[in-house]
Design a protein around this motif. Sequence first.
Motif, PDB file in Angstrom:
ATOM      1  N   GLY A 175      36.718  32.190  44.159  1.00 21.47           N
ATOM      2  CA  GLY A 175      37.032  33.242  43.212  1.00 21.47           C
ATOM      3  C   GLY A 175      38.501  33.587  43.158  1.00 21.47           C
ATOM      4  N   ILE A 176      38.814  34.564  42.306  1.00 23.42           N
ATOM      5  CA  ILE A 176      40.178  35.036  42.124  1.00 23.42           C
ATOM      6  C   ILE A 176      40.166  36.554  41.995  1.00 23.42           C
ATOM      7  N   VAL A 177      41.338  37.153  42.215  1.00 30.83           N
ATOM      8  CA  VAL A 177      41.532  38.579  41.937  1.00 30.83           C
ATOM      9  C   VAL A 177      42.103  38.690  40.536  1.00 30.83           C
ATOM     10  N   ILE A 178      41.392  39.345  39.653  1.00 30.13           N
ATOM     11  CA  ILE A 178      41.812  39.478  38.260  1.00 30.13           C
ATOM     12  C   ILE A 178      42.740  40.668  38.078  1.00 30.13           C
ATOM     13  N   ASP A 179      42.448  41.755  38.773  1.00 24.90           N
ATOM     14  CA  ASP A 179      43.213  42.999  38.618  1.00 24.90           C
ATOM     15  C   ASP A 179      43.402  43.608  39.997  1.00 24.90           C
ATOM     16  N   GLY A 180      44.653  43.974  40.310  1.00 23.59           N
ATOM     17  CA  GLY A 180      44.926  44.565  41.615  1.00 23.59           C
ATOM     18  C   GLY A 180      45.780  45.808  41.557  1.00 23.59           C
ATOM     19  N   GLY A 181      45.837  46.470  40.418  1.00 31.72           N
ATOM     20  CA  GLY A 181      46.657  47.668  40.274  1.00 31.72           C
ATOM     21  C   GLY A 181      47.801  47.447  39.310  1.00 31.72           C
ATOM     22  N   GLU A 182      48.552  48.544  39.075  1.00 35.24           N
ATOM     23  CA  GLU A 182      49.627  48.506  38.093  1.00 35.24           C
ATOM     24  C   GLU A 182      51.012  48.451  38.727  1.00 35.24           C
ATOM     25  N   ARG A 183      51.262  49.337  39.745  1.00 36.52           N
ATOM     26  CA  ARG A 183      52.587  49.407  40.368  1.00 36.52           C
ATOM     27  C   ARG A 183      52.419  49.655  41.863  1.00 36.52           C
ATOM     28  N   PRO A 184      53.367  49.164  42.679  1.00 39.36           N
ATOM     29  CA  PRO A 184      53.232  49.343  44.128  1.00 39.36           C
ATOM     30  C   PRO A 184      53.255  50.800  44.592  1.00 39.36           C
ATOM     31  N   ASN A 185      53.876  51.707  43.814  1.00 40.74           N
ATOM     32  CA  ASN A 185      53.964  53.092  44.279  1.00 40.74           C
ATOM     33  C   ASN A 185      52.785  53.952  43.835  1.00 40.74           C
ATOM     34  N   VAL A 186      51.756  53.308  43.298  1.00 38.58           N
ATOM     35  CA  VAL A 186      50.528  54.020  42.933  1.00 38.58           C
ATOM     36  C   VAL A 186      49.364  53.361  43.660  1.00 38.58           C
ATOM     37  N   VAL A 187      48.611  54.134  44.412  1.00 39.31           N
ATOM     38  CA  VAL A 187      47.410  53.596  45.051  1.00 39.31           C
ATOM     39  C   VAL A 187      46.482  53.064  43.950  1.00 39.31           C
ATOM     40  N   PRO A 188      46.144  51.771  43.979  1.00 41.42           N
ATOM     41  CA  PRO A 188      45.342  51.194  42.890  1.00 41.42           C
ATOM     42  C   PRO A 188      43.982  51.873  42.757  1.00 41.42           C
ATOM     43  N   GLU A 189      43.695  52.335  41.549  1.00 38.94           N
ATOM     44  CA  GLU A 189      42.394  52.970  41.316  1.00 38.94           C
ATOM     45  C   GLU A 189      41.377  51.998  40.743  1.00 38.94           C
ATOM     46  N   ARG A 190      41.821  50.782  40.463  1.00 40.17           N
ATOM     47  CA  ARG A 190      40.889  49.766  39.956  1.00 40.17           C
ATOM     48  C   ARG A 190      41.328  48.390  40.436  1.00 40.17           C
ATOM     49  N   ALA A 191      40.373  47.576  40.855  1.00 35.75           N
ATOM     50  CA  ALA A 191      40.622  46.179  41.211  1.00 35.75           C
ATOM     51  C   ALA A 191      39.389  45.385  40.832  1.00 35.75           C
ATOM     52  N   GLU A 192      39.619  44.149  40.417  1.00 29.85           N
ATOM     53  CA  GLU A 192      38.510  43.317  39.939  1.00 29.85           C
ATOM     54  C   GLU A 192      38.640  41.904  40.478  1.00 29.85           C
ATOM     55  N   LEU A 193      37.516  41.354  40.890  1.00 34.49           N
ATOM     56  CA  LEU A 193      37.432  39.946  41.302  1.00 34.49           C
ATOM     57  C   LEU A 193      36.416  39.225  40.440  1.00 34.49           C
ATOM     58  N   GLU A 194      36.582  37.907  40.362  1.00 35.21           N
ATOM     59  CA  GLU A 194      35.573  37.067  39.714  1.00 35.21           C
ATOM     60  C   GLU A 194      35.297  35.878  40.609  1.00 35.21           C
ATOM     61  N   TYR A 195      34.017  35.613  40.846  1.00 34.86           N
ATOM     62  CA  TYR A 195      33.603  34.479  41.668  1.00 34.86           C
ATOM     63  C   TYR A 195      32.703  33.554  40.866  1.00 34.86           C
ATOM     64  N   TYR A 196      32.779  32.269  41.209  1.00 33.86           N
ATOM     65  CA  TYR A 196      31.767  31.303  40.815  1.00 33.86           C
ATOM     66  C   TYR A 196      30.912  31.046  42.050  1.00 33.86           C
ATOM     67  N   VAL A 197      29.612  31.221  41.893  1.00 37.16           N
ATOM     68  CA  VAL A 197      28.652  31.058  42.975  1.00 37.16           C
ATOM     69  C   VAL A 197      27.811  29.832  42.639  1.00 37.16           C
ATOM     70  N   ARG A 198      27.815  28.825  43.525  1.00 32.56           N
ATOM     71  CA  ARG A 198      27.169  27.546  43.196  1.00 32.56           C
ATOM     72  C   ARG A 198      26.242  27.089  44.326  1.00 32.56           C
ATOM     73  N   SER A 199      25.186  26.368  43.926  1.00 32.76           N
ATOM     74  CA  SER A 199      24.274  25.785  44.901  1.00 32.76           C
ATOM     75  C   SER A 199      23.537  24.625  44.254  1.00 32.76           C
ATOM     76  N   PRO A 200      23.184  23.585  45.031  1.00 31.12           N
ATOM     77  CA  PRO A 200      22.425  22.454  44.475  1.00 31.12           C
ATOM     78  C   PRO A 200      20.944  22.748  44.309  1.00 31.12           C
ATOM     79  N   ASP A 201      20.511  23.925  44.710  1.00 28.17           N
ATOM     80  CA  ASP A 201      19.088  24.265  44.663  1.00 28.17           C
ATOM     81  C   ASP A 201      18.925  25.631  43.992  1.00 28.17           C
ATOM     82  N   PRO A 202      18.025  25.777  43.032  1.00 28.43           N
ATOM     83  CA  PRO A 202      17.865  27.084  42.374  1.00 28.43           C
ATOM     84  C   PRO A 202      17.560  28.211  43.339  1.00 28.43           C
ATOM     85  N   ALA A 203      16.686  27.972  44.319  1.00 30.01           N
ATOM     86  CA  ALA A 203      16.380  29.018  45.299  1.00 30.01           C
ATOM     87  C   ALA A 203      17.602  29.343  46.145  1.00 30.01           C
TER      88      ALA A 203
END
Length: 479
Positions: free
Chosen positions: A294-322
Motif C-alpha cells: 500500500g501507500i499513504v495517500i494523505d498525511g496532512g497539510e503542513r508540519p506545524n499543524v497536527v494532521p487531522e486527516r490521513a489516508e492509506l490505500e492497500y491492495y490485498v491479494r491471495s491465490p485463494d478466495p477464502a
Amino acid sequence: MPERSEALASRTDDGVRAVHGIRVGPAPTRPSTAYLDRAAADAELAASRAEPFESSFAGASADLLTAIESATTTLLPRASELARTIFDLAEPGFAEHRSVDAIRTLLEAEGVPVRVGVFGLDTAFVAELRDGVPVEPELSAPGDTAHAPTITIFAEYDALPGIGHGCGHNLIAASAIGSFLALVRAAAAGIPLPGRVLLCGTPAEEGGNGKELLARAGAFDAVDAAIMVHPFGYDVVDQPFIGRRIVRIVYNGVAAHASASPFQGRNALDAAVLNYQAVGLLRQHLPPGDRLHGIVIDGGERPNVVPERAELEYYVRSPDPAGLRELSSRVDDIAHGIALATGTGVEIVWDPQPFTLPIRHNVALGERWAVAQAARGRAVRRSSAVPSHLAASTDFGNVSVRIPGIHPVIAISPPEVSLHTREFAAHASSPDSDAALADAIAGLAATAADFLSDSDLRAAVAAEFQAAGGPIDVEAYFS
C-alpha cells in the motif's frame, strides 16, 4: 570504544560531534538478480522434466484448423498494425475511445457488424459470429437454456498511466480481433463452424475491473466458455492470477499547533504510520502466495499543524478466495486497533472498485490451447514449471468463477522483464512480438473452433467447472 571515522565525525572538547560525511546521489541501488536467476534455473529444470501436453478430444476438423492457419498468415500484418496503433494511443481505462474506433474500423472493413457502448460502458463492444456468419450481435440472453454453444474471446486495450502499454494490452486486443477474423475467414471459405463466437471488448482491466461490470450487466449470461491470452515472459497455460481487493483507510484526528499545543491534538498521521508498520509486520506471517502492499495517500497539510486527516490505500491479494477473505479481516482488525491506540477515528472503505477473485483455470480447455501452440512449435509450460512469485491479478478471475475459462500467457520478453514497466512496454511494441501475436491469433481461434466443434469437449469443460465448485456468487462473496 573505537573512534568513529574522521569522514563521519569530528572531535570537540565535549566529545564526538556528528558531521554530514555521507553523500548519496539521486539514483537508487539496483536490486540483485540472484533470486530471479535461481528461480529461472529451477523453472527450466522443472520444464525439462514435465510431460508433454495431450488432449483426449478430437477438437475441430483438420480442414478448419488449416483454414485458420492460412487466415492467420494473411491477417497478421493488419493485426500487427492494430497493435501498434493501440500502443501509440495508450488510452487509460474507460477512456479507450480511439482504440475502440481503430478496432471497429478493422472489423467493419472485414464485414463484421460491431456494437460499441454496450452494457453501460462507453468503451465496451461486442461482435458476433453465428454459424460462421457475422451478424448484428445480440445483447440479451436467450429466453430458454437451449441456446447454441457459445464461446467469448476477450479483448483488452487499456494502458497504464505514465507507462503506457507496459502490460501488453495492445497485443491482447490484436490477438483477440485477429482470432475472431481468422474464424470469419475460415467460415467464409465454406468450412462449417457451428455455434456462436462472441468478440467482447472489455475496458479498464487495470484497476477498473471492466469485466466484472460487464458480468453484473448480464454480458456473459448466455456464454458457455471464455478465452483470452496475455503477454508475459513465459508460455504458461495456467499461470496463477490471484484475487485482489482494494481498501482505503482514513484516520480522523484533531488539529492543533504542532509546537505550541501538540497535546491538544490527535495525530492522524501517527495512526497512518502505525498502521503501515503493523501491516508490514503482518507480512512476515502471511501464507505463501498472499500479497499486501500500500501507500499513504494523505498525511496532512503542513508540519506545524497536527494532521487531522490521513489516508492509506492497500491492495490485498491471495491465490485463494477464502484466504482473501481471511486476510481482509486481519487488515480490518489492524485499522480498528490503531484507531483505538491513537485516539483517532477510522473509516474503512472496502472495494471502492469491484474486487477480483483468483482465476479458476479449466484444464480440458487449456489442453486444447497447449496442443494448438505445440502445432506451431511453441512449447507451453504448466504453472509448476514457472517461478511461483510471478503472480498478479486480473478481472478475468471473476469471469472464470462464473463460467469455464482459460487465460494462458505467451512469451514476448525474457523472463526477468517485469510487467508494468517501460522495459516490457518496449517488447510489446517491438516487431519481434509479431511471432507471438501470430501464435496467439491461431491459438485462440483453434481453441474456439475446438470448443464449438466437439460436443465431448464441451461436456468435459462443463463437468470440470461444476466439479471445481460451479459458479460463485461473486457480488455477494464478501457480504
